[in-house]
Design a protein around this motif. Structure first.
Motif, PDB file in Angstrom:
ATOM      1  N   GLU A 187       0.808  -1.222   0.000  1.00 33.35           N
ATOM      2  CA  GLU A 187       0.000   0.000   0.000  1.00 33.35           C
ATOM      3  C   GLU A 187       0.845   1.277   0.000  1.00 33.35           C
ATOM      4  O   GLU A 187       0.399   2.312  -0.495  1.00 33.35           O
ATOM      5  CB  GLU A 187      -0.958   0.003   1.185  1.00 33.35           C
ATOM      6  N   LYS A 188       2.069   1.233   0.544  1.00 35.26           N
ATOM      7  CA  LYS A 188       2.911   2.429   0.576  1.00 35.26           C
ATOM      8  C   LYS A 188       3.753   2.592  -0.687  1.00 35.26           C
ATOM      9  O   LYS A 188       4.375   3.647  -0.882  1.00 35.26           O
ATOM     10  CB  LYS A 188       3.820   2.403   1.805  1.00 35.26           C
ATOM     11  N   LEU A 189       3.782   1.572  -1.531  1.00 39.51           N
ATOM     12  CA  LEU A 189       4.513   1.655  -2.801  1.00 39.51           C
ATOM     13  C   LEU A 189       3.557   2.210  -3.849  1.00 39.51           C
ATOM     14  O   LEU A 189       3.022   1.490  -4.687  1.00 39.51           O
ATOM     15  CB  LEU A 189       5.031   0.277  -3.212  1.00 39.51           C
ATOM     16  N   ASP A 190       3.328   3.511  -3.812  1.00 41.55           N
ATOM     17  CA  ASP A 190       2.254   4.094  -4.622  1.00 41.55           C
ATOM     18  C   ASP A 190       2.693   5.329  -5.402  1.00 41.55           C
ATOM     19  O   ASP A 190       1.864   6.145  -5.791  1.00 41.55           O
ATOM     20  CB  ASP A 190       1.058   4.437  -3.735  1.00 41.55           C
ATOM     21  N   ARG A 191       3.981   5.445  -5.670  1.00 42.38           N
ATOM     22  CA  ARG A 191       4.464   6.646  -6.372  1.00 42.38           C
ATOM     23  C   ARG A 191       4.016   6.674  -7.833  1.00 42.38           C
ATOM     24  O   ARG A 191       3.938   5.643  -8.495  1.00 42.38           O
ATOM     25  CB  ARG A 191       5.987   6.712  -6.345  1.00 42.38           C
TER      26      ARG A 191
END
Length: 452
Positions: A103-107
């Motif tokens: 979920e935090k790998l969203d660039r």
């Protein structure tokens, strides 16, 4: 030694990934170890008690590689998690271990006319919010768009809203490139482009963890949600086929819903009169006259024409959330005595086969058709809502459809090889898995042709 519930050296793993966010509360871990497998009574019985031991949440790709390396070092299985909207237990860890939550790998990496690139955890609605700034949007997306992540869609999906005009995810050009990481003591990163992306797409994360996805876009249109009512189900089905073949009408969704299903759609009651059958569509506003004429030619009456909600700014429910596998979910909210099938009808004689099955099964197998382009031709798949009695009866129905020339990508198994036409790159996936997963730690048990 902290061995958790499955005997793994979790203490060693924790030390190796120190500084990376993790979840170890058993209830929260279990919540993040589940998808929508419970649509199937068969999978529910088999998977309901399965869970990971830990969830880890890398904030960047370097942390993701550290996690993969630690899993390899301590021989701990790993499953990658996107939006957790899959239906076959793809996410469920069969042997415990680690859930790597993306979920935090969203660039956003770049957005250009026709194509964009994002990290795998990017939410699909957030992606459209970015791409629409320059007049483009995702070519296709699942009905779970508001919850889904790009990596999960590519790892587990096959088609969706948009396939009525633009084909499948597997079609040449839909996924120009991916970046995928291996599960080795020193993980490697592969950048696949063109045909080579098949080694890592629709593989349930068994061949590597997706880090980035380059995805094709299409121009934004002013979309309208439309419902057409018909007295006869086959009139609705023939309309769906004709609309799919009407190349001059810009559309994004064509679903045909039997009246026995539509009675469960309480919020749409005003537009779905009892005793009728329906086509649920997304149509460009400029095509209204042609669309209504085509509907009238097939003895249909338009009962709804309204703006498709912009999911990026409001909470109004778009019509596509009554299509694809949302259809099954809408019924299950009110009736726990059903399950579903997924069926690809034979190209060129799909309508006659639909009519045969409609007459044969009636309300035991309630028909829900999705019209889409397959191999350059308009065809329909089905996500039938099935009245559940026994596993034996369900498999009799499957065999009957297969005998009639249908392909049934069985939704009641988590085995990748049992998904029929979805496994279109099996040899490439198998060859890559032998490189990328030497210890057999990536979502073990889902690809059965090779284990370490």
């Amino acid at each position: 030694m902290d061995a958790g519930g499955h005997g793994y050296d979790l203490a060693g793993f924790r030390k190796a990934v120190a500084g990376i966010a993790l979840i170890d509360d058993p209830q929260l871990v279990r919540q993040r170890s589940r998808d929508f497998f419970w649509y199937s009574p068969i999978l529910k019985a088999e998977l309901n008690r399965k869970s990971a031991d830990l969830v880890v949440l890398p904030k960047d790709q370097d942390e993701a590689l550290r996690i993969l390396g630690a899993c390899a070092q301590f021989r701990i299985p790993l499953v990658a998690r996107g939006g957790a909207t899959g239906n076959y237990g793809q996410l469920v860890p069969l042997k415990g271990g680690i859930v790597l939550d993306t979920e935090k790998l969203d660039r956003t990496l770049f957005v250009k006319p026709g194509v964009a690139r994002f990290e795998a955890g990017a939410n699909l609605v957030a992606i459209d919010a970015e791409t629409r700034k320059i007049g483009w949007e995702l070519r296709m997306h699942p009905s779970t768009k508001r919850q889904s992540a790009l990596g999960g869609f590519v790892a587990g999906g096959a088609a969706g809203v948009g396939s009525a005009m633009l084909g499948q995810l597997r079609d040449w050009g839909s996924i120009p490139a991916v970046r995928v990481a291996t599960c080795e003591n020193v993980p490697r990163v592969f950048d696949f482009r063109g045909r080579d992306v098949a080694a890592a797409t629709h593989a349930y994360g068994t061949t590597g963890v997706l880090l980035e996805v380059e995805i094709a876009l299409s121009p934004v249109y002013p979309w309208r949600d439309a419902i057409v009512a018909f007295d006869d189900f086959m009139d609705a089905a023939r309309f769906g086929q004709a609309l799919g073949e009407a190349d001059g009408i810009v559309k994004k969704e064509i679903a045909v819903i039997a009246g026995s299903i539509a009675v469960y759609f309480k919020a749409l009651k005003a537009h779905c009169p009892e005793g009728k059958h329906f086509a649920f569509c997304m149509i460009a506003d400029s095509e209204r006259a042609a669309f209504e004429t085509l509907a009238a030619e097939h003895r249909g009456t338009v009962t709804l024409w309204k703006d498709t909600p912009d999911e990026t700014v409001g909470n109004d429910v778009p019509l596509y959330e009554y299509c694809w596998n949302h259809t099954t979910l809408q019924v299950l909210k009110l009736d726990k005595g059903v399950t579903y099938l997924q069926t690809v009808f034979p190209i060129g004689r799909n309508l006659e086969t639909v009519e045969t099955m409609y007459k044969r099964y009636g309300d035991e197998v309630m028909l829900h058709l999705e019209f889409q382009r397959r191999f350059g031709r308009v065809n329909n798949s089905a996500l039938q809502v099935v009245r559940w009695t026994t596993q034996e009866r369900l498999y009799d129905i499957i065999r009957d459809h297969e005998a009639a020339g249908c392909i049934v990508p069985n939704p009641h198994t988590y085995i990748l090889e049992d998904k029929g036409p979805k496994v279109i790159a099996g040899d490439a996936q198998l060859a890559f898995k032998k490189q990328s997963d030497p210890y057999g730690l990536l979502n073990p048990g889902k690809m059965t042709r090779w284990t370490a």
